[in-house]
Design a protein around this motif. Structure first.
Motif, PDB file in Angstrom:
ATOM      1  N   MET A 116      -0.062  35.911 -44.589  1.00 45.98           N
ATOM      2  CA  MET A 116      -1.443  35.465 -44.463  1.00 45.98           C
ATOM      3  C   MET A 116      -2.086  35.363 -45.843  1.00 45.98           C
ATOM      4  O   MET A 116      -2.013  36.309 -46.632  1.00 45.98           O
ATOM      5  N   LEU A 117      -2.716  34.215 -46.114  1.00 51.13           N
ATOM      6  CA  LEU A 117      -3.534  34.061 -47.313  1.00 51.13           C
ATOM      7  C   LEU A 117      -4.936  34.507 -46.944  1.00 51.13           C
ATOM      8  O   LEU A 117      -5.553  33.937 -46.044  1.00 51.13           O
ATOM      9  N   THR A 118      -5.436  35.541 -47.620  1.00 54.14           N
ATOM     10  CA  THR A 118      -6.720  36.134 -47.241  1.00 54.14           C
ATOM     11  C   THR A 118      -7.461  36.680 -48.441  1.00 54.14           C
ATOM     12  O   THR A 118      -6.851  37.117 -49.415  1.00 54.14           O
ATOM     13  N   SER A 119      -8.775  36.691 -48.339  1.00 58.57           N
ATOM     14  CA  SER A 119      -9.601  37.370 -49.340  1.00 58.57           C
ATOM     15  C   SER A 119      -9.966  38.773 -48.855  1.00 58.57           C
ATOM     16  O   SER A 119     -10.546  39.548 -49.613  1.00 58.57           O
ATOM     17  N   ASP A 120      -9.617  39.091 -47.621  1.00 56.01           N
ATOM     18  CA  ASP A 120      -9.952  40.385 -47.009  1.00 56.01           C
ATOM     19  C   ASP A 120      -8.708  41.242 -46.822  1.00 56.01           C
ATOM     20  O   ASP A 120      -8.395  41.671 -45.703  1.00 56.01           O
ATOM     21  N   VAL A 121      -7.993  41.512 -47.900  1.00 57.68           N
ATOM     22  CA  VAL A 121      -6.729  42.241 -47.806  1.00 57.68           C
ATOM     23  C   VAL A 121      -6.923  43.611 -47.160  1.00 57.68           C
ATOM     24  O   VAL A 121      -6.149  43.993 -46.267  1.00 57.68           O
ATOM     25  N   ASP A 122      -7.938  44.356 -47.559  1.00 60.58           N
ATOM     26  CA  ASP A 122      -8.140  45.693 -47.006  1.00 60.58           C
ATOM     27  C   ASP A 122      -8.405  45.653 -45.509  1.00 60.58           C
ATOM     28  O   ASP A 122      -7.781  46.400 -44.742  1.00 60.58           O
ATOM     29  N   ASP A 123      -9.326  44.787 -45.083  1.00 64.26           N
ATOM     30  CA  ASP A 123      -9.647  44.682 -43.655  1.00 64.26           C
ATOM     31  C   ASP A 123      -8.446  44.186 -42.861  1.00 64.26           C
ATOM     32  O   ASP A 123      -8.140  44.716 -41.789  1.00 64.26           O
ATOM     33  N   MET A 124      -7.770  43.166 -43.362  1.00 64.45           N
ATOM     34  CA  MET A 124      -6.615  42.629 -42.639  1.00 64.45           C
ATOM     35  C   MET A 124      -5.476  43.633 -42.581  1.00 64.45           C
ATOM     36  O   MET A 124      -4.751  43.697 -41.589  1.00 64.45           O
ATOM     37  N   ASN A 125      -5.337  44.447 -43.611  1.00 58.35           N
ATOM     38  CA  ASN A 125      -4.316  45.496 -43.585  1.00 58.35           C
ATOM     39  C   ASN A 125      -4.619  46.497 -42.479  1.00 58.35           C
ATOM     40  O   ASN A 125      -3.712  46.953 -41.784  1.00 58.35           O
ATOM     41  N   ARG A 126      -5.886  46.831 -42.309  1.00 57.26           N
ATOM     42  CA  ARG A 126      -6.280  47.744 -41.236  1.00 57.26           C
ATOM     43  C   ARG A 126      -6.000  47.148 -39.860  1.00 57.26           C
ATOM     44  O   ARG A 126      -5.651  47.861 -38.924  1.00 57.26           O
ATOM     45  N   LEU A 127      -6.160  45.832 -39.741  1.00 65.73           N
ATOM     46  CA  LEU A 127      -5.971  45.168 -38.447  1.00 65.73           C
ATOM     47  C   LEU A 127      -4.506  44.808 -38.165  1.00 65.73           C
ATOM     48  O   LEU A 127      -4.067  44.893 -37.018  1.00 65.73           O
ATOM     49  N   CYS A 128      -3.772  44.424 -39.184  1.00 68.17           N
ATOM     50  CA  CYS A 128      -2.395  43.947 -38.988  1.00 68.17           C
ATOM     51  C   CYS A 128      -1.332  44.985 -39.315  1.00 68.17           C
ATOM     52  O   CYS A 128      -0.187  44.839 -38.883  1.00 68.17           O
ATOM     53  N   GLY A 129      -1.681  45.975 -40.108  1.00 65.68           N
ATOM     54  CA  GLY A 129      -0.677  46.938 -40.544  1.00 65.68           C
ATOM     55  C   GLY A 129       0.386  46.261 -41.384  1.00 65.68           C
ATOM     56  O   GLY A 129       0.109  45.316 -42.120  1.00 65.68           O
ATOM     57  N   GLN A 130       1.606  46.718 -41.228  1.00 67.08           N
ATOM     58  CA  GLN A 130       2.718  46.182 -42.018  1.00 67.08           C
ATOM     59  C   GLN A 130       3.378  44.975 -41.363  1.00 67.08           C
ATOM     60  O   GLN A 130       4.343  44.433 -41.902  1.00 67.08           O
ATOM     61  N   ARG A 131       2.869  44.522 -40.236  1.00 64.49           N
ATOM     62  CA  ARG A 131       3.513  43.430 -39.499  1.00 64.49           C
ATOM     63  C   ARG A 131       3.232  42.060 -40.107  1.00 64.49           C
ATOM     64  O   ARG A 131       3.898  41.091 -39.781  1.00 64.49           O
ATOM     65  N   VAL A 132       2.244  41.966 -41.004  1.00 65.78           N
ATOM     66  CA  VAL A 132       1.906  40.707 -41.660  1.00 65.78           C
ATOM     67  C   VAL A 132       1.862  40.947 -43.160  1.00 65.78           C
ATOM     68  O   VAL A 132       1.222  41.900 -43.607  1.00 65.78           O
TER      69      VAL A 132
END
Length: 137
Positions: A116-132
């Motif tokens: 995923m290309l994102t500017s919200d790495v911290d938030d997306m990490n919380r939501l996706c974990g290590q699966r993305v």
């Protein structure tokens, strides 16, 4: 500038910033999308990403052209429920993170590996974990 390498096959997901930078013809994001396609990756966005990325100055013709080359993932009842569960699991509130949760939920359903290309790495990490795999843009 060195290009970041993406995995073979799988899926590339663009969040709002990824789509915005693609719309702006950002050299790095365009190169990542081209590389992803050359490796057989499908490039996708969540339908809600369109709402978040578009503004009064958006070039509508360019947006239409770009969207024609992306798979737009709809958000229905089941996807909304799954996104809500992601929010609760991450301890986040839908008022602020609803679209991020929908994007994360869509990413988690794609063919792996998922980048995923994102500017919200911290938030997306919380939501996706290590699966993305998250790539900051």
């Amino acid at each position: 500038m060195a290009r970041r390498k993406l995995s073979h096959e799988g899926t590339l997901v663009l969040d709002s910033e990824g789509l915005s930078q693609l719309l702006a013809d950002d050299e790095t994001v365009v190169a990542l999308v081209v590389e992803a396609r050359s490796r057989g990756m499908e490039v996708v966005i969540c339908s809600l990403t369109i709402i978040e990325a578009v503004h009064a100055r958006t070039n509508k013709a360019r947006l239409s052209w770009l969207l024609s080359g992306l798979r737009v993932i709809p958000v229905g009842d089941e996807e909304a429920k799954a996104a809500s569960a992601l929010l609760m699991g991450a301890g986040l509130h839908g008022h602020k993170y609803a679209i991020d949760a929908a994007v994360a939920e869509a990413a988690l359903r794609q063919q792996r590996p998922v980048v995923m290309l994102t500017s919200d790495v911290d938030d997306m990490n919380r939501l996706c974990g290590q699966r993305v795999r998250l790539v900051a843009v």
